[in-house]
Design an enzyme around this catalytic site. Structure first.
Site, PDB file in Angstrom:
ATOM      1  N   TYR A 135       0.803  -1.228   0.000  1.00  0.00           N
ATOM      2  CA  TYR A 135       0.000   0.000   0.000  1.00  0.00           C
ATOM      3  C   TYR A 135       0.834   1.276   0.000  1.00  0.00           C
ATOM      4  O   TYR A 135       0.369   2.328   0.394  1.00  0.00           O
ATOM      5  CB  TYR A 135      -0.963  -0.009   1.203  1.00  0.00           C
ATOM      6  N   LYS A 137       3.442 -15.214   3.474  1.00  0.00           N
ATOM      7  CA  LYS A 137       3.700 -16.022   2.273  1.00  0.00           C
ATOM      8  C   LYS A 137       5.218 -16.162   2.110  1.00  0.00           C
ATOM      9  O   LYS A 137       5.783 -15.922   1.033  1.00  0.00           O
ATOM     10  CB  LYS A 137       3.043 -15.337   1.055  1.00  0.00           C
ATOM     11  N   ASP A 142      -2.700 -18.295   1.806  1.00  0.00           N
ATOM     12  CA  ASP A 142      -3.718 -18.984   0.993  1.00  0.00           C
ATOM     13  C   ASP A 142      -4.469 -20.022   1.825  1.00  0.00           C
ATOM     14  O   ASP A 142      -5.703 -20.083   1.812  1.00  0.00           O
ATOM     15  CB  ASP A 142      -3.106 -19.598  -0.274  1.00  0.00           C
ATOM     16  N   ASP A 176      -6.155  -7.070   4.606  1.00  0.00           N
ATOM     17  CA  ASP A 176      -7.304  -6.470   3.929  1.00  0.00           C
ATOM     18  C   ASP A 176      -8.213  -7.576   3.380  1.00  0.00           C
ATOM     19  O   ASP A 176      -9.432  -7.571   3.584  1.00  0.00           O
ATOM     20  CB  ASP A 176      -6.782  -5.588   2.784  1.00  0.00           C
ATOM     21  N   ASP A 178     -12.119  -9.384   4.979  1.00  0.00           N
ATOM     22  CA  ASP A 178     -13.383  -9.527   4.242  1.00  0.00           C
ATOM     23  C   ASP A 178     -13.858 -10.991   4.246  1.00  0.00           C
ATOM     24  O   ASP A 178     -15.051 -11.263   4.321  1.00  0.00           O
ATOM     25  CB  ASP A 178     -13.247  -9.027   2.797  1.00  0.00           C
TER      26      ASP A 178
END
Ligand code: ATP
Length: 335
Positions: A122, A168, A202, A226, A230
């Protein structure tokens, strides 16, 4: 008296913030609310999506309650949310997600996502060349240390049982590897009794859906946080249920995790729960935990007594929801 900067913004932002402010007022008389423009309304008035006066007011208030902004396409657009996070050094994004109403085919969830809020993907550092675009993704030692420390302090202060570091590092060996190493070191030295675990992003996304009880507090990098928040909100019933706090050493901004939802704006059907719970998080943060607890209780009583908001197939739009919560608050004994 503490002062709260109120930033309604675009789309459903003004609707849910209006509900949240009236419910916060129903729980405490100790606050003064100061409105400010952000997003489209600000642009139309003064030609800026985040005017200098708004930013100054956010700095001078004890905290801010923000709705949402509709993003504008185009290279000139400087997203106000990213800007205020940076200008106010709001490095931690705290996103608790808890089941309030049983969702068919979904297990109950009670997870707190602590998302690094100042770097990662970001930084908006994108470099064009003839072949395409390179996005520079920044992971620093300082940024990683302070977000892991924030997660540990939060977990200890709130009686949580453990922290999972989501990353990751099998692919992004240097950057995510740095983050994981800092997590290991800090959990070893400061994690007093907290369980430490690690999970690739993942598989964490899948597990949040299939076995959310595997997680308690998650600490993770900006983009992963982020997306995962959700996913977690979806498990709890949708974006209307996920509050969020942007927190820094001096300043803080609380908001629903959802966006401006232009598809339902102006229809009176937005679920204000995320904005209302963001208001409760704000009260906790500025030292009014009793009022925060009363709001949380009023919201959970609403759902546990069988009421449903329109996003869950029920009949309560924003107005009727707010009336019920205010009634629940008025009927509550103090703790
Ligand atoms: P933006 O561009 O501002 O991010 P968006 O519509 O792409 O807007 P969200 O606002 O996060 O993204 O909304 C995604 C979907 O979730 C929308 O279809 C919206 O109707 C639904 N939604 C979001 N917030 C709520 C809410 N508070 N109540 C009910 N539905 C919501």
């Amino acid at each position: 008296m503490k002062r709260i900067c109120v930033l309604p913004g675009d789309g459903i932002g003004p609707e849910v913030v209006e509900c949240a402010v009236s419910i916060v007022k129903g729980a405490t008389d100790d606050l003064e609310f100061v409105p400010a423009d952000i997003g489209q309304a600000a642009y139309e008035k003064v030609g800026s999506y985040l005017p200098a006066e708004t930013l100054q007011l956010m700095r001078s208030c004890d905290s801010s309650l923000f709705g949402a902004i509709t993003s504008v396409e185009g290279p000139e657009y400087d997203p106000p949310v990213l800007r205020f996070r940076k200008e106010l050094d709001l490095y931690a994004n705290l996103r608790p997600v808890r089941t309030l109403v049983q969702v068919p085919n979904r297990a109950p969830i009670d997870v707190v996502i602590v998302r690094e809020n100042s770097e990662g993907m970001y930084t908006q550092n994108e470099v064009y060349d003839d072949g395409g675009v390179t996005t520079l993704r920044r992971v620093t030692k300082k940024g990683s240390e302070r977000i892991v420390d924030f997660a540990i302090q939060y977990a200890l202060a709130n009686g949580r049982r453990g922290i999972t570091c989501v990353h990751k590092a099998n692919v992004l060996r240097a950057s995510d590897g740095l983050f994981v190493n800092i997590f290991r070191e800090q959990m070893r030295t400061r994690g007093k009794g907290l369980q430490a675990s690690e999970q690739l992003v993942d598989s964490a996304a899948m597990k949040l859906l299939t076995d959310p009880s595997a997680f308690d507090v998650i600490v993770t990098l900006n983009l992963y946080g982020d997306i995962l928040s959700d996913v977690a909100a979806g498990v709890a019933g949708g974006l209307g249920f996920a509050p969020s706090g942007n927190i820094g050493p001096k300043h803080s901004v609380f908001e629903p995790a959802h966006g401006s939802a232009p598809d339902i704006a102006g229809k009176g059907v937005a679920n204000p729960t995320a904005a209302v719970l963001a208001g409760a998080m704000m009260l906790n943060h500025i030292g009014l935990p009793e009022s925060a607890w009363r709001i949380e209780r009023a919201v959970s009583d609403f759902y546990s007594s069988g009421h449903l908001t329109t996003d869950m197939g029920g009949r309560h739009g924003s107005k009727s929801y707010t009336e019920h919560i205010l009634r629940n608050l008025a009927a509550q004994p103090h703790r």
